[in-house]
Write a protein that holds these residues in place. Structure first.
Motif, PDB file in Angstrom:
ATOM      1  N   UNK A  25       1.925   2.674   7.855  1.00  0.00           N
ATOM      2  CA  UNK A  25       3.241   2.242   7.358  1.00  0.00           C
ATOM      3  C   UNK A  25       3.445   2.694   5.914  1.00  0.00           C
ATOM      4  N   UNK A  26       2.411   2.559   5.083  1.00  0.00           N
ATOM      5  CA  UNK A  26       2.535   2.952   3.684  1.00  0.00           C
ATOM      6  C   UNK A  26       2.662   4.473   3.549  1.00  0.00           C
ATOM      7  N   UNK A  27       1.966   5.199   4.409  1.00  0.00           N
ATOM      8  CA  UNK A  27       2.068   6.656   4.381  1.00  0.00           C
ATOM      9  C   UNK A  27       3.460   7.088   4.834  1.00  0.00           C
ATOM     10  N   UNK A  28       3.986   6.404   5.846  1.00  0.00           N
ATOM     11  CA  UNK A  28       5.338   6.701   6.336  1.00  0.00           C
ATOM     12  C   UNK A  28       6.378   6.462   5.243  1.00  0.00           C
ATOM     13  N   UNK A  29       6.140   5.409   4.433  1.00  0.00           N
ATOM     14  CA  UNK A  29       7.036   5.089   3.331  1.00  0.00           C
ATOM     15  C   UNK A  29       6.739   5.932   2.088  1.00  0.00           C
ATOM     16  N   UNK A  30       5.696   6.764   2.196  1.00  0.00           N
ATOM     17  CA  UNK A  30       5.299   7.643   1.090  1.00  0.00           C
ATOM     18  C   UNK A  30       4.957   6.850  -0.174  1.00  0.00           C
ATOM     19  N   UNK A  31       4.215   5.749   0.013  1.00  0.00           N
ATOM     20  CA  UNK A  31       3.853   4.892  -1.116  1.00  0.00           C
ATOM     21  C   UNK A  31       2.347   4.857  -1.357  1.00  0.00           C
ATOM     22  N   UNK A  32       1.628   5.859  -0.884  1.00  0.00           N
ATOM     23  CA  UNK A  32       0.190   5.891  -1.079  1.00  0.00           C
ATOM     24  C   UNK A  32      -0.249   7.317  -1.377  1.00  0.00           C
ATOM     25  N   UNK A  33      -1.207   7.453  -2.256  1.00  0.00           N
ATOM     26  CA  UNK A  33      -1.697   8.772  -2.641  1.00  0.00           C
ATOM     27  C   UNK A  33      -2.712   9.288  -1.624  1.00  0.00           C
ATOM     28  N   UNK A  34      -2.822  10.610  -1.565  1.00  0.00           N
ATOM     29  CA  UNK A  34      -3.655  11.259  -0.551  1.00  0.00           C
ATOM     30  C   UNK A  34      -5.105  10.804  -0.591  1.00  0.00           C
ATOM     31  N   UNK A 163      -8.082  -1.574  -6.531  1.00  0.00           N
ATOM     32  CA  UNK A 163      -9.211  -0.932  -7.207  1.00  0.00           C
ATOM     33  C   UNK A 163      -8.798   0.432  -7.774  1.00  0.00           C
ATOM     34  N   UNK A 164      -7.916   1.112  -7.045  1.00  0.00           N
ATOM     35  CA  UNK A 164      -7.468   2.440  -7.480  1.00  0.00           C
ATOM     36  C   UNK A 164      -6.170   2.384  -8.289  1.00  0.00           C
ATOM     37  N   UNK A 165      -5.735   1.162  -8.620  1.00  0.00           N
ATOM     38  CA  UNK A 165      -4.571   0.997  -9.478  1.00  0.00           C
ATOM     39  C   UNK A 165      -3.248   1.334  -8.832  1.00  0.00           C
ATOM     40  N   UNK A 166      -3.152   1.136  -7.502  1.00  0.00           N
ATOM     41  CA  UNK A 166      -1.932   1.503  -6.777  1.00  0.00           C
ATOM     42  C   UNK A 166      -1.349   0.333  -5.973  1.00  0.00           C
ATOM     43  N   UNK A 167      -1.757  -0.891  -6.262  1.00  0.00           N
ATOM     44  CA  UNK A 167      -1.333  -2.025  -5.443  1.00  0.00           C
ATOM     45  C   UNK A 167       0.156  -2.292  -5.558  1.00  0.00           C
ATOM     46  N   UNK A 168       0.787  -2.505  -4.406  1.00  0.00           N
ATOM     47  CA  UNK A 168       2.193  -2.893  -4.355  1.00  0.00           C
ATOM     48  C   UNK A 168       2.280  -4.383  -4.066  1.00  0.00           C
ATOM     49  N   UNK A 169       3.178  -5.077  -4.750  1.00  0.00           N
ATOM     50  CA  UNK A 169       3.339  -6.518  -4.540  1.00  0.00           C
ATOM     51  C   UNK A 169       3.837  -6.820  -3.133  1.00  0.00           C
ATOM     52  N   UNK A 170       4.396  -5.819  -2.426  1.00  0.00           N
ATOM     53  CA  UNK A 170       4.882  -6.050  -1.067  1.00  0.00           C
ATOM     54  C   UNK A 170       3.732  -6.453  -0.140  1.00  0.00           C
ATOM     55  N   UNK A 171       2.543  -5.881  -0.369  1.00  0.00           N
ATOM     56  CA  UNK A 171       1.393  -6.235   0.463  1.00  0.00           C
ATOM     57  C   UNK A 171       0.988  -7.675   0.210  1.00  0.00           C
ATOM     58  N   UNK A 172       0.953  -8.081  -1.069  1.00  0.00           N
ATOM     59  CA  UNK A 172       0.596  -9.458  -1.407  1.00  0.00           C
ATOM     60  C   UNK A 172       1.573 -10.443  -0.777  1.00  0.00           C
ATOM     61  N   UNK A 173       2.855 -10.146  -0.863  1.00  0.00           N
ATOM     62  CA  UNK A 173       3.878 -11.010  -0.276  1.00  0.00           C
ATOM     63  C   UNK A 173       3.711 -11.105   1.234  1.00  0.00           C
ATOM     64  N   UNK A 174       3.456  -9.961   1.886  1.00  0.00           N
ATOM     65  CA  UNK A 174       3.263  -9.934   3.334  1.00  0.00           C
ATOM     66  C   UNK A 174       2.070 -10.783   3.736  1.00  0.00           C
ATOM     67  N   UNK A 175       0.974 -10.668   2.996  1.00  0.00           N
ATOM     68  CA  UNK A 175      -0.238 -11.441   3.299  1.00  0.00           C
ATOM     69  C   UNK A 175       0.023 -12.937   3.123  1.00  0.00           C
TER      70      UNK A 175
END
Length: 267
Positions: A25-34, A163-175
């Motif tokens: 889902x994050x890759x589809x939204x283009x919100x994660x690095x390779x 850990x890699x400095x890329x956390x989105x608050x959307x994941x925290x909210x979803x959890x």
């Protein structure tokens, strides 16, 4: 302790499915690095592979496990084995496309892996929804299996991202919403046992009479509280905070699944 391989298998495999769905889902939204996506995908393939291998130790003849797929038309167990095996295979292919950085095929293979994983969890839950064990024979069993995936998968991915400095608050909210849904299902499950057949009530009595039941509730509540306080207070998430929450929830899910098997009372 005879059911320990099943406890490990179900929890870890559901974690892997939830993680793959989140990553896709994050890759589809283009919100994660390779590089981060590749590392997460590799980790989830290892977890899924370990889960499948551990499950074989529950069988009397582990090396004959491949025969389980022969009854796929009539057996939920055969379907579970088939779809989890296919899920791990597609996850491996998904990881390969991450490594080669082929976004189109990565998206396709990830979507198929996610679908197969969902079918595998559904098949796994259906194995236990049988009238002979009242404590298992209800939709809460299905809900609990999927909620394990919904909670642990995104949280695992979130830990990597943090850990890699890329956390989105959307994941925290979803959890956090996942925690609330899990608490509601937990209450429905306990009330169903209390108001069900005598064997279901006996399962509840056995469950609440064990120390690990209260430890399970404690770890669940503390994990939710830590994540909620940090989120509501808009405090900066740290690797330590996320690691503690993930570890507490993982312990909680293992204890809950252990009791699921150990406190089942037959008709």
């Amino acid at each position: 302790m005879h059911e320990l391989p099943l406890v490990i298998f179900t929890v870890l495999s559901q974690l892997a499915v939830g993680g793959i769905v989140t990553l896709w889902w994050m890759d589809w939204k283009n919100t994660i690095q390779w590089k981060t996506g590749l590392l997460i995908s590799l980790s989830l393939v290892v977890i899924g592979g370990v889960a499948v291998l551990v499950s074989m130790f529950h069988l009397g003849h582990p090396f004959a496990a491949y025969r389980a797929i022969l009854n796929i038309k009539v057996s939920w167990l055969s379907r579970e084995v088939t779809f989890y095996g296919a899920f791990v295979g597609l996850s491996l292919l998904y990881t390969w496309f991450w490594f080669k950085d082929v976004s189109t095929w990565r998206g396709i293979s990830g979507a198929i892996a996610a679908i197969l994983g969902g079918i595998a969890i559904f098949s796994s839950a259906k194995i236990y929804m049988i009238p002979v064990i009242p404590a298992w024979n209800g939709m809460t069993t299905m809900m609990m299996f999927f909620l394990t995936s919904i909670l642990l998968g995104p949280l695992f991915v979130g830990l990597f991202l943090l850990i890699r400095g890329e956390l989105s608050m959307k994941i925290t909210t979803f959890v956090l919403f996942g925690f609330i849904a899990a608490a509601i299902v937990m209450l429905l499950y306990f009330s169903g046992l209390q108001g069900g057949l005598p064997q279901a009530g006996e399962s509840l009595r056995l469950m609440t009479g064990q120390f690990i039941f209260w430890l399970r509730l404690f770890t669940f509540v503390i994990a939710f509280a830590i994540l909620a306080i940090n989120s509501i207070g808009k405090q900066k998430q740290t690797g330590i905070t996320y690691s503690v929450v993930f570890l507490l929830l993982l312990i909680s899910e293992f204890l809950a699944r252990f009791q699921f098997y150990e406190t089942a009372v037959h008709l």
